[in-house]
Design an enzyme around this catalytic site. Structure first.
Site, PDB file in Angstrom:
ATOM      1  N   PRO A 174      -5.446   0.967  -1.850  1.00 18.02           N
ATOM      2  CA  PRO A 174      -5.457   1.742  -1.044  1.00 18.02           C
ATOM      3  C   PRO A 174      -4.803   2.991  -1.821  1.00 18.02           C
ATOM      4  O   PRO A 174      -4.225   3.254  -3.019  1.00 18.02           O
ATOM      5  CB  PRO A 174      -3.674   1.589  -0.404  1.00 18.02           C
ATOM      6  CG  PRO A 174      -4.014  -0.546  -0.326  1.00 18.02           C
ATOM      7  CD  PRO A 174      -4.606  -0.614  -1.841  1.00 18.02           C
ATOM      8  N   CYS A 175      -4.824   3.744  -1.418  1.00 20.04           N
ATOM      9  CA  CYS A 175      -5.384   5.224  -2.340  1.00 20.04           C
ATOM     10  C   CYS A 175      -3.739   6.267  -1.219  1.00 20.04           C
ATOM     11  O   CYS A 175      -4.281   8.121  -1.454  1.00 20.04           O
ATOM     12  CB  CYS A 175      -6.213   5.776  -1.757  1.00 20.04           C
ATOM     13  SG  CYS A 175      -7.515   6.470  -0.904  1.00 20.04           S
ATOM     14  N   GLN A 176      -3.428   6.058  -0.416  1.00 22.07           N
ATOM     15  CA  GLN A 176      -2.760   7.460   0.067  1.00 22.07           C
ATOM     16  C   GLN A 176      -2.118   7.456  -0.478  1.00 22.07           C
ATOM     17  O   GLN A 176      -0.822   8.919  -0.646  1.00 22.07           O
ATOM     18  CB  GLN A 176      -2.001   6.641   1.325  1.00 22.07           C
ATOM     19  CG  GLN A 176      -2.508   6.127   1.949  1.00 22.07           C
ATOM     20  CD  GLN A 176      -3.659   4.481   2.255  1.00 22.07           C
ATOM     21  OE1 GLN A 176      -3.067   4.030   1.313  1.00 22.07           O
ATOM     22  NE2 GLN A 176      -3.305   4.005   3.482  1.00 22.07           N
ATOM     23  N   ASN A 183     -11.805   4.456  -6.133  1.00 20.60           N
ATOM     24  CA  ASN A 183     -10.520   5.471  -5.366  1.00 20.60           C
ATOM     25  C   ASN A 183     -10.779   6.223  -5.363  1.00 20.60           C
ATOM     26  O   ASN A 183     -11.816   6.947  -6.121  1.00 20.60           O
ATOM     27  CB  ASN A 183      -9.524   5.032  -6.528  1.00 20.60           C
ATOM     28  CG  ASN A 183      -7.620   5.184  -5.670  1.00 20.60           C
ATOM     29  OD1 ASN A 183      -7.983   5.120  -4.867  1.00 20.60           O
ATOM     30  ND2 ASN A 183      -7.407   3.701  -5.663  1.00 20.60           N
ATOM     31  N   SER A 195      -4.452  10.504  -2.672  1.00 21.71           N
ATOM     32  CA  SER A 195      -5.360  11.322  -1.795  1.00 21.71           C
ATOM     33  C   SER A 195      -4.427  12.316  -1.505  1.00 21.71           C
ATOM     34  O   SER A 195      -3.346  12.815  -1.491  1.00 21.71           O
ATOM     35  CB  SER A 195      -5.883  10.842  -0.868  1.00 21.71           C
ATOM     36  OG  SER A 195      -7.077  11.208   0.386  1.00 21.71           O
TER      37      SER A 195
END
Length: 199
Positions: free
Chosen positions: A113-115, A152, A118
């Site tokens: 997960p790259c929240q 990613n 990002s």
């Protein structure tokens, strides 16, 4: 977040360059299951990485994600792929052996997960999802693949002064993998979209 190979092992050729697009999916299906290279997909999402590796002739040993939507998508599109629905941080070596059936794995791929990184996410330094790569590395140690591919957002390389890029590279190096990092733009590979990702 890099194409990694063990220190005593030769890397695979680039699957994209070696893929023969004249072959049908049936040609690369069950009839070649015993000779195809194998891949495990972590943080599988809707199956994008799985789809790419499948097109390149790989057989997916299993895929996993924590989101029920991912499990539904895989069940609908790839019913032949064993799917583990759950948090990989809770997996044990026994679980991994049971799921893989002790089949040797050539490549482990995943898009953690790259929240937290990002520009579309929260960009929180303390986002607990930013440390999921530790679980990723732990599973790599248990599975012991020949190669590892992590994907990613490109902002992983600049956010927090590159701290997480450095930590991920160090973690993979510490367990014997040579790490290469590249930022690629999907537009350079035929996609009508400017989308930069780090591998």
């Amino acid at each position: 977040m890099g194409f990694c190979t063990g220190p005593q092992q030769k890397p695979f050729a680039n699957p994209r360059l070696s893929y023969d697009n004249t072959r049908s999916s049936a040609d690369m299906g069950e009839n070649k299951a015993n000779t195809s290279p194998t891949v495990v997909c972590l943080f599988a999402g809707g199956g994008g990485l799985h789809f790419g590796f499948r097109k390149a002739g790989f057989k997916t040993v299993f895929a996993t994600d924590i989101l029920p939507e991912s499990a539904v998508t895989f069940a609908r599109n790839y019913p032949e792929v064993p799917f583990h629905l759950g948090d990989i941080r809770h997996l044990t070596p026994t679980d991994v052996q049971r799921i893989t059936g002790k089949i040797p794995v050539d490549v482990v791929v995943g898009g953690p997960p790259c929240q937290g990184f990002s520009t579309l996410g929260d960009q929180r330094h303390g986002d607990p999802r930013n440390s999921l790569f530790e679980a990723f590395v732990r599973l790599i140690q248990w599975i012991q693949p020949r190669c590892v591919l992590i994907e990613n957002t490109s902002y992983l390389r600049s956010q927090y002064a590159g701290r997480y890029e450095s930590e991920i590279c160090s973690a993979l190096s510490s367990i014997g993998y040579a790490v290469t990092v590249r930022t690629l733009n999907a537009a350079d590979f035929g996609t009508p979209q400017i989308r930069k990702r780090v591998f």
